[in-house]
Design a protein around this motif. Structure first.
Motif, PDB file in Angstrom:
ATOM      1  N   MET A   1     104.445  40.744 118.667  1.00  0.00           N
ATOM      2  CA  MET A   1     104.520  39.286 118.795  1.00  0.00           C
ATOM      3  C   MET A   1     103.179  38.687 118.405  1.00  0.00           C
ATOM      4  O   MET A   1     102.164  38.938 119.062  1.00  0.00           O
ATOM      5  CB  MET A   1     104.889  38.911 120.232  1.00  0.00           C
ATOM      6  N   ASN A   2     103.179  37.916 117.339  1.00  0.00           N
ATOM      7  CA  ASN A   2     101.975  37.250 116.853  1.00  0.00           C
ATOM      8  C   ASN A   2     102.131  35.740 116.954  1.00  0.00           C
ATOM      9  O   ASN A   2     103.239  35.230 117.103  1.00  0.00           O
ATOM     10  CB  ASN A   2     101.703  37.648 115.407  1.00  0.00           C
ATOM     11  N   SER A   3     101.021  35.054 116.852  1.00  0.00           N
ATOM     12  CA  SER A   3     101.025  33.583 116.902  1.00  0.00           C
ATOM     13  C   SER A   3     101.841  33.074 118.085  1.00  0.00           C
ATOM     14  O   SER A   3     102.688  32.178 117.942  1.00  0.00           O
ATOM     15  CB  SER A   3     101.581  33.012 115.588  1.00  0.00           C
ATOM     16  N   LEU A   4     101.578  33.641 119.230  1.00  0.00           N
ATOM     17  CA  LEU A   4     102.361  33.300 120.420  1.00  0.00           C
ATOM     18  C   LEU A   4     102.171  31.840 120.827  1.00  0.00           C
ATOM     19  O   LEU A   4     101.075  31.273 120.661  1.00  0.00           O
ATOM     20  CB  LEU A   4     101.984  34.227 121.572  1.00  0.00           C
ATOM     21  N   LYS A   5     103.241  31.269 121.341  1.00  0.00           N
ATOM     22  CA  LYS A   5     103.260  29.878 121.773  1.00  0.00           C
ATOM     23  C   LYS A   5     103.608  29.820 123.266  1.00  0.00           C
ATOM     24  O   LYS A   5     104.270  30.735 123.775  1.00  0.00           O
ATOM     25  CB  LYS A   5     104.316  29.101 120.984  1.00  0.00           C
ATOM     26  N   PRO A   6     103.236  28.758 123.947  1.00  0.00           N
ATOM     27  CA  PRO A   6     103.599  28.642 125.363  1.00  0.00           C
ATOM     28  C   PRO A   6     105.103  28.759 125.593  1.00  0.00           C
ATOM     29  O   PRO A   6     105.523  29.298 126.627  1.00  0.00           O
ATOM     30  CB  PRO A   6     103.080  27.252 125.732  1.00  0.00           C
ATOM     31  N   GLU A   7     105.893  28.310 124.644  1.00  0.00           N
ATOM     32  CA  GLU A   7     107.348  28.398 124.805  1.00  0.00           C
ATOM     33  C   GLU A   7     107.885  29.818 124.672  1.00  0.00           C
ATOM     34  O   GLU A   7     109.077  30.051 124.896  1.00  0.00           O
ATOM     35  CB  GLU A   7     108.075  27.476 123.815  1.00  0.00           C
ATOM     36  N   ASP A   8     107.040  30.767 124.318  1.00  0.00           N
ATOM     37  CA  ASP A   8     107.435  32.172 124.297  1.00  0.00           C
ATOM     38  C   ASP A   8     107.337  32.800 125.690  1.00  0.00           C
ATOM     39  O   ASP A   8     107.740  33.951 125.881  1.00  0.00           O
ATOM     40  CB  ASP A   8     106.555  32.971 123.337  1.00  0.00           C
ATOM     41  N   THR A   9     106.796  32.066 126.641  1.00  0.00           N
ATOM     42  CA  THR A   9     106.672  32.566 128.007  1.00  0.00           C
ATOM     43  C   THR A   9     108.043  32.888 128.586  1.00  0.00           C
ATOM     44  O   THR A   9     108.935  32.034 128.598  1.00  0.00           O
ATOM     45  CB  THR A   9     105.951  31.539 128.891  1.00  0.00           C
ATOM     46  N   ALA A  10     108.225  34.117 129.028  1.00  0.00           N
ATOM     47  CA  ALA A  10     109.519  34.567 129.542  1.00  0.00           C
ATOM     48  C   ALA A  10     109.393  36.008 130.019  1.00  0.00           C
ATOM     49  O   ALA A  10     108.383  36.674 129.766  1.00  0.00           O
ATOM     50  CB  ALA A  10     110.592  34.482 128.457  1.00  0.00           C
ATOM     51  N   THR A  11     110.455  36.478 130.666  1.00  0.00           N
ATOM     52  CA  THR A  11     110.600  37.906 130.915  1.00  0.00           C
ATOM     53  C   THR A  11     111.357  38.491 129.737  1.00  0.00           C
ATOM     54  O   THR A  11     112.416  37.972 129.368  1.00  0.00           O
ATOM     55  CB  THR A  11     111.350  38.175 132.219  1.00  0.00           C
ATOM     56  N   TYR A  12     110.809  39.527 129.155  1.00  0.00           N
ATOM     57  CA  TYR A  12     111.395  40.152 127.976  1.00  0.00           C
ATOM     58  C   TYR A  12     112.100  41.447 128.374  1.00  0.00           C
ATOM     59  O   TYR A  12     111.533  42.271 129.094  1.00  0.00           O
ATOM     60  CB  TYR A  12     110.322  40.428 126.933  1.00  0.00           C
ATOM     61  N   TYR A  13     113.319  41.602 127.864  1.00  0.00           N
ATOM     62  CA  TYR A  13     114.155  42.744 128.208  1.00  0.00           C
ATOM     63  C   TYR A  13     114.518  43.543 126.952  1.00  0.00           C
ATOM     64  O   TYR A  13     114.839  42.971 125.911  1.00  0.00           O
ATOM     65  CB  TYR A  13     115.450  42.287 128.868  1.00  0.00           C
ATOM     66  N   CYS A  14     114.515  44.834 127.103  1.00  0.00           N
ATOM     67  CA  CYS A  14     115.002  45.755 126.093  1.00  0.00           C
ATOM     68  C   CYS A  14     116.472  46.039 126.394  1.00  0.00           C
ATOM     69  O   CYS A  14     116.849  46.168 127.567  1.00  0.00           O
ATOM     70  CB  CYS A  14     114.166  47.040 126.177  1.00  0.00           C
ATOM     71  N   ALA A  15     117.300  46.134 125.353  1.00  0.00           N
ATOM     72  CA  ALA A  15     118.722  46.393 125.548  1.00  0.00           C
ATOM     73  C   ALA A  15     119.225  47.357 124.489  1.00  0.00           C
ATOM     74  O   ALA A  15     118.674  47.418 123.382  1.00  0.00           O
ATOM     75  CB  ALA A  15     119.499  45.083 125.492  1.00  0.00           C
TER      76      ALA A  15
END
Length: 122
Positions: free
Chosen positions: A82-96
C-alpha cells in the motif's frame, strides 16, 4: 483446517506506505483465489484487491495505482503493498480465501483471517 493470519498493519502518516502479509495454512494455496478486504468503523466491508490462482488481479477503483496485491505460492503467503496512503484508507484489513472461482468472482469468500489494523493520519 484452514488458517489465515494477517500481519503488517500499523499507523502511518498520509503519503506513507505499508505492506500487509497473510500467512495461509491448510489450503492448496496455489489453486485458491485470494483477496484483501477492509472495513472502517461504521462502514460496510469492501473488497480491496483480488488475485486468482493464475495470478490475474483486480482492484477497487479507490486503490488502483496505489495498492498492489501479490502472492508467493512457495511461502503460502499473500501480500498487499500500500503506497500513497490516505486517511480514508484507515480500516481493519482482512485476508480471505476461496477454492471456488465462481464465488471468487462474486466476492464470496469462505475463509477469513482475524484482521490487521491500518491507521493513516493526516
Amino acid at each position: 483446517q484452514v488458517q489465515l493470519v494477517e500481519s503488517g498493519g500499523g499507523s502511518v502518516q498520509a503519503g506513507g506506505s505499508l505492506r500487509l502479509s497473510c500467512a495461509a495454512s491448510g489450503v492448496i494455496f496455489s489453486s485458491y483465489c485470494m483477496a484483501w478486504f477492509r472495513q472502517a468503523p461504521g462502514k460496510e466491508r469492501e473488497g480491496v484487491a483480488t488475485i486468482e490462482s493464475d495470478g490475474s488481479t483486480d482492484y477497487a477503483d479507490s486503490v488502483k495505482g496505489r495498492f498492489t496485491i501479490s502472492k508467493d505460492n512457495a511461502k503460502n503467503s499473500l501480500y498487499l503493498q500500500m503506497n500513497s496512503l490516505k486517511p480514508e484508507d484507515t480500516a481493519t484489513y482482512y485476508c480471505a480465501a476461496t477454492a471456488d472461482l465462481y464465488q471468487c468472482a462474486r466476492g464470496n469468500f469462505r475463509y477469513w483471517g482475524q484482521g490487521t489494523q491500518v491507521t493513516v493520519s493526516s
